[in-house]
Design an enzyme around this catalytic site. Structure first.
Site, PDB file in Angstrom:
ATOM      1  CE  LYS A 196       3.121   1.502  -2.482  1.00 55.67           C
ATOM      2  NZ  LYS A 196       3.991   1.623  -1.557  1.00 55.67           N
ATOM      3  CE  LYS A 249       0.046  -0.243  -0.671  1.00 55.97           C
ATOM      4  NZ  LYS A 249       1.105   0.106   0.074  1.00 55.97           N
TER       5      LYS A 249
END
Ligand code: PBG
Length: 325
Positions: A196, A249
């Protein structure tokens, strides 16, 4: 002109193009993020995410029924916590009667087969808007992991099928897996937000949950957009620690990372087509600068082609309707 190979033969008609298409989207690919609010009959459009809503539990359950009827099998829950519940311990996150826990129970009651995933991170509950506990201006790792364990166990107890830690603390996947085992939650999956990145594209999401960091940024825990090998390290470690699915992400600015992770692990890879990516398409479409429907399908296809087995996306419902056309 004599040509030994004419590649356009495979593109000649819709029939042959359909037959040789390498990447096919289906409703089974999608995870639908849902924003839940306190109250009754509340439905608030998120200003920076036109067409996307934060709903109270009654409307959320209605939405979940509709998603199931469209063939969508998985949702990912986020709640907007009231300001008075926010503090630096994040303790509302494991309140057995908190909005998240009530939502899980209500949704599993209404649509038992829908796979319910829950976001695990302290930011919606943190008075500082950070994903962890703050001490002397720092986000402290190990006490945060303890909090994430309690949060995960409370989601599992409420009936969540999957927990999805999005906090990027070290060691949390192994610690959560161990706690689930010790408490006999042997059917609960873990989808780790493994890679992330500290992205500017989360802005609209933070509007949706009122969860923007109160000081500083998230760069001491979320990853540097410059890094590729580090993403592989994170994903491989999360698999070793017990993650069932690993996530990259954001998705679009990180398609190379999705492919890299896909090639490195032997578990399903998901990608999160995040709020800012949604906002870009919505804004350009509103200006008349792109065709929204085509942009949605091309975008989702590109994420799947990059290697994502699953895509968390605010476009899931639109995409399923377009695929059925
Ligand atoms: C927080 C969290 C974020 C998103 C999912 N979980 C934002 C952040 O890290 O600040 C972003 C999702 C999106 O932008 O659509 N733990």
């Amino acid at each position: 002109m004599y040509l030994q190979r004419r590649n356009r033969i495979l593109r000649q008609t819709p029939a042959i193009r359909a037959m040789v298409a390498e990447t096919i989207l289906t409703p089974n690919d999608f995870i639908v993020p849902l924003f839940i609010d306190e109250g009754q009959g509340v439905e608030t459009e998120i200003a920076s995410m036109p067409g996307y809503f934060r709903r109270s539990l009654d409307g959320t359950v209605r939405e979940v029924r509709e998603l199931w009827s469209l063939g969508i099998k998985c949702i990912l829950l986020f709640v907007k916590s009231k300001d008075e519940f926010k503090d630096n311990t994040g303790k509302e996150a494991w309140n057995p009667d908190g909005l998240m826990q009530r939502s899980i129970r209500a949704i599993k009651d209404a649509v038992p087969e829908m796979l319910v995933m829950t976001d695990v991170a302290l930011d919606p509950y943190s008075s500082y808007g950070h994903d962890g506990i703050v001490e002397n201006g720092e986000i402290v790792n190990d006490p945060t992991v303890e909090a994430l364990i309690r949060m995960s166990l409370s989601h599992a107890a409420a009936g969540a099928d999957w927990v999805a830690p999005s906090d990027m603390m070290d060691g949390r996947i192994g610690a959560i897996r161990k706690a689930l085992e010790e408490n006999n939650y042997t059917r609960t999956g873990i989808m780790a937000y493994s890679a992330k990145y500290a992205s500017c594209f989360y802005g609209p999401f933070r509007d949706a949950l009122d969860s923007a960091p109160g000081f500083g940024d998230k760069k001491t825990y979320q990853m540097d957009p410059a890094n590729r090998l580090e993403a592989v390290k994170e994903a491989v470690m999360d698999v070793e620690e017990g993650a069932d699915i690993v996530m990259v992400k954001p998705a679009l600015p990180y398609l190379d990372i999705i492919r890299e992770v896909k090639n490195a692990v032997h578990v399903p890879v998901s990608a999160y087509n995040i709020s800012g990516e949604y906002a870009l398409i919505k804004a350009a479409a509103k200006m008349g600068w792109i065709n929204e429907e085509k942009a949605i399908l091309e975008t989702l296809t590109s994420i799947k082609r990059a290697g994502a087995d699953l895509i968390a996306t605010y476009f899931a419902k639109d995409a399923v309707k377009l695929l059925n056309k």
